[in-house]
Scaffold this motif. Structure first.
Motif, PDB file in Angstrom:
ATOM      1  N   ALA A 111       4.417  -1.686  -7.055  1.00 33.67           N
ATOM      2  CA  ALA A 111       4.163  -2.171  -5.691  1.00 33.67           C
ATOM      3  C   ALA A 111       5.446  -2.640  -5.011  1.00 33.67           C
ATOM      4  O   ALA A 111       5.459  -2.833  -3.791  1.00 33.67           O
ATOM      5  N   ALA A 116      -4.253   2.444  -1.031  1.00 34.41           N
ATOM      6  CA  ALA A 116      -3.252   3.403  -1.524  1.00 34.41           C
ATOM      7  C   ALA A 116      -3.912   4.702  -1.993  1.00 34.41           C
ATOM      8  O   ALA A 116      -3.396   5.802  -1.768  1.00 34.41           O
ATOM      9  N   ARG A 161      -4.691   6.703   0.971  1.00 31.15           N
ATOM     10  CA  ARG A 161      -3.484   7.305   1.560  1.00 31.15           C
ATOM     11  C   ARG A 161      -3.128   8.618   0.866  1.00 31.15           C
ATOM     12  O   ARG A 161      -2.479   9.486   1.465  1.00 31.15           O
ATOM     13  N   CYS A 162      -3.514   8.757  -0.376  1.00 31.72           N
ATOM     14  CA  CYS A 162      -3.259  10.003  -1.118  1.00 31.72           C
ATOM     15  C   CYS A 162      -4.349  11.041  -0.870  1.00 31.72           C
ATOM     16  O   CYS A 162      -4.257  12.165  -1.391  1.00 31.72           O
ATOM     17  N   VAL A 187       0.837  -1.207   0.000  1.00 31.20           N
ATOM     18  CA  VAL A 187       0.000   0.000   0.000  1.00 31.20           C
ATOM     19  C   VAL A 187       0.867   1.250   0.000  1.00 31.20           C
ATOM     20  O   VAL A 187       0.667   2.175  -0.807  1.00 31.20           O
ATOM     21  N   ASP A 188       1.836   1.307   0.904  1.00 26.08           N
ATOM     22  CA  ASP A 188       2.648   2.517   1.057  1.00 26.08           C
ATOM     23  C   ASP A 188       3.504   2.778  -0.178  1.00 26.08           C
ATOM     24  O   ASP A 188       3.686   3.934  -0.595  1.00 26.08           O
ATOM     25  N   ARG A 189       4.008   1.703  -0.789  1.00 26.24           N
ATOM     26  CA  ARG A 189       4.805   1.886  -2.012  1.00 26.24           C
ATOM     27  C   ARG A 189       3.929   2.385  -3.162  1.00 26.24           C
ATOM     28  O   ARG A 189       4.313   3.304  -3.895  1.00 26.24           O
ATOM     29  N   LEU A 190       2.757   1.772  -3.336  1.00 22.89           N
ATOM     30  CA  LEU A 190       1.880   2.193  -4.426  1.00 22.89           C
ATOM     31  C   LEU A 190       1.378   3.613  -4.210  1.00 22.89           C
ATOM     32  O   LEU A 190       1.289   4.399  -5.170  1.00 22.89           O
ATOM     33  N   ALA A 191       1.088   3.984  -2.976  1.00 17.77           N
ATOM     34  CA  ALA A 191       0.626   5.344  -2.688  1.00 17.77           C
ATOM     35  C   ALA A 191       1.693   6.366  -3.071  1.00 17.77           C
ATOM     36  O   ALA A 191       1.393   7.418  -3.660  1.00 17.77           O
TER      37      ALA A 191
END
Length: 561
Positions: free
Chosen positions: A181, A107, A110-111, A72-76
């Motif tokens: 990802a 993600a 998160r944005c 999630v954090d990488r894709l965001a």
């Protein structure tokens, strides 16, 4: 009496100091859960505490909660930095159920962006309508959806992130999901999400007209999640023997999820609840009853929630009575009305199961009423008590309520209601009047406060002034041996105004004749409710992704014929 015990448990749960404490807004008088999360990102981040516990199982993939949130954090970061997705932008998802769908949804949140889940059962026109209507900046899709939309994405100058395309040549406007990802972690700009900010645009089922985008705020979804969690807590308090059986089994809570994520029944009631509570999810790419039993057996699945047509296939399988279903303690219905025969079937085959069903709409984020456990066994054909933050009115309008036991149009008021239909002010004003949602459903409240859904307003057939309930006729004929499913609807008639047509699918050989079907109904219902024409099909009746019958399609087939 159990009824008083249930009411006492209910009041205990919503009282001061409880995690489910209910308060009343000073303006408008709406009730709300005081301790619900302020925004969806806060609600989702509660899942990070589950760490290395297994979260997702799909095909050969297994993800822990930590592994999920790392993706999630990488894709965001990629959405923010590479695709310039900013707070308030719309980002669409179009793919079948798989882990990447869930990762993309979180993600996007998160944005601070607005997620637009599209119907993965839809073809090019429906998908393109959702993209254009929502004004999406980016699409996250699988290869099959890319094939439908490849030329349109170029015309619209819309970038796409494609799942399952690693090692394949992609158009210049597309990036492979797997690389993003696994990319290095990028910093996200700070955001502040207010409760009334937009979070989600879900498209309605569209069984009768072009699908409308239902725009919901962070507050509405967080209140809906709190309502679903309240119902789980109430079921546990009111059905202690059933809950004890689950606990004594020692099995970790595991949900088999076969309903699509682009509906509230999949997104809210299964994915987001599991993420918050630490439940394991077994994802099915598409429904297959034998594969479902393999997963239930091999993964020791404890809960299955599905549309009535799925539940019927599960219960009718010889594997249900075998050891393959030993771990299954919870059976939940949603998405469409269930026949009384199906409800009786659940109670008979799994008498100690935690059965349940509920009622809600996309426009209310799936929230209105719910029933489970002992209450489900007590009144299986009701949808339960309206949840504590929901007001229900039965009548022609919210100002003219009918007494208990009288059937009429169902209106509901709740903090979970949509903001509006996206860019459709007139339709929004017609649907929500003075804070009350016109559900389009017909039902009644009994003298103990249980809600019953009897029909759709559009599913009433007016035969020479006599109103016929389509669901009553469908429920009746489904009691006939061998009948698997049925659809009743109106066809225009010069003399009567409308006449009743009935389409059914039967697994009995030979299938009953039209005369036998009419005789069966005529022995149980008034003469004017006997169909004027009966049609037999040997293939499943057309349904949308949430399991509702697409009667317009059946009607067109008959008229064309």
């Amino acid at each position: 009496m159990k009824l008083e015990q249930w009411r006492s448990a209910w009041q205990q749960l919503i009282g001061p100091g409880s995690p489910y404490e209910v308060a009343t807004a000073p303006e408008g008088g709406l009730r709300y859960f005081r301790h619900a999360a302020a925004n969806l990102l806060e609600a989702i981040d509660a899942g990070r505490v589950h760490g290395e516990r297994e979260f997702l199982v799909w095909e050969q993939q297994r993800l822990t909660f930590d592994g999920f949130f790392q993706q999630v954090d990488r894709l965001a970061g990629q959405l923010s930095q590479r695709f310039a997705v900013a707070q308030g932008d719309r980002v669409a998802i179009a793919m079948r159920n798989q882990p990447a769908w869930l990762v993309a949804f979180v993600a996007i949140q998160r944005c601070g962006a607005v997620c637009v889940p599209l119907n993965s059962w839809g073809l090019r026109d429906e998908l393109l309508h959702g993209l254009q209507d929502s004004g999406a900046r980016v699409l996250v899709c699988d290869l099959q959806r890319l094939q439908f939309l490849k030329g349109d994405l170029i015309d619209e100058r819309l970038p796409a992130i494609v799942v399952g395309a690693a090692g394949q040549a992609l158009p210049s406007n597309c990036q492979p999901y797997e690389a993003l990802a696994e990319a290095p972690l990028l910093a996200l700009p700070p955001i502040s999400i207010a409760p009334d900010d937009p979070a989600l645009i879900l498209y309605t089922s569209g069984t009768t007209s072009r699908a409308k985008g239902v725009l919901s705020s962070h507050r509405a979804i967080c209140q809906a999640l709190a309502a679903l969690e309240f119902q789980g807590a109430f079921c546990a308090l009111s059905s202690p023997e059933r809950i004890k059986a689950v606990i004594d089994s020692g099995l970790p809570p595991t949900n088999l999820m076969a309903v699509p994520l682009f509906h509230v029944s999949g997104l809210h009631a299964q994915f987001l609840l599991a993420l918050r509570s630490g439940r394991r999810l077994l994802l099915m790419y598409k429904w297959d009853v034998d594969k479902a039993f393999d997963l239930i057996r091999d993964e020791r699945c404890t809960q299955f929630n599905g549309a009535p047509v799925m539940m019927q296939q599960l219960l009718n399988s010889p594997r249900f009575a075998s050891s393959d279903s030993d771990s299954l303690y919870g059976l939940g219905l949603g998405g469409a009305a269930a026949s009384s025969r199906l409800l009786a079937h659940i109670t008979r085959l799994k008498p100690l199961a935690i059965g349940g069903s509920g009622y809600g709409l996309t426009e209310s984020n799936g929230i209105c009423a719910a029933v489970g456990g002992d209450q489900f066994a007590y009144k299986p054909d009701s949808v339960g008590w309206p949840l504590p933050i929901v007001d229900v009115c039965i009548g022609p309008d919210p100002g003219s309520p009918l007494p208990a036991g009288h059937s009429g149009l169902i209106w509901l008021r709740s903090p979970t209601l949509m903001n509006a239909y996206w860019q459709l002010p007139q339709a929004s004003a017609e649907a929500v009047q003075d804070g009350w949602l016109d559900t389009g459903d017909i039902g009644h409240l009994d003298d103990e406060g249980f809600l019953y859904i009897t029909d759709r307003a559009k599913d009433l057939i007016n035969r020479a002034g006599e109103m016929i309930s389509a669901s009553e006729v469908e429920s009746c004929i489904c009691e006939m041996p061998g009948v698997v499913e049925a659809a009743a609807f109106a066809i225009a008639d010069d003399d009567l105004g409308e006449r009743l047509a009935l389409v059914l699918r039967c697994e009995q050989v030979p299938a009953p004749s039209s005369e036998q079907v009419c005789a069966f109904i005529g022995q149980r219902l008034a003469a004017y409710k006997v169909p004027a024409e009966v049609h037999l099909l040997h293939t499943p009746l057309p349904r949308n992704a949430s399991g509702k019958l697409i009667k317009a399609q059946l009607r067109e087939l008959l008229v064309d014929a």
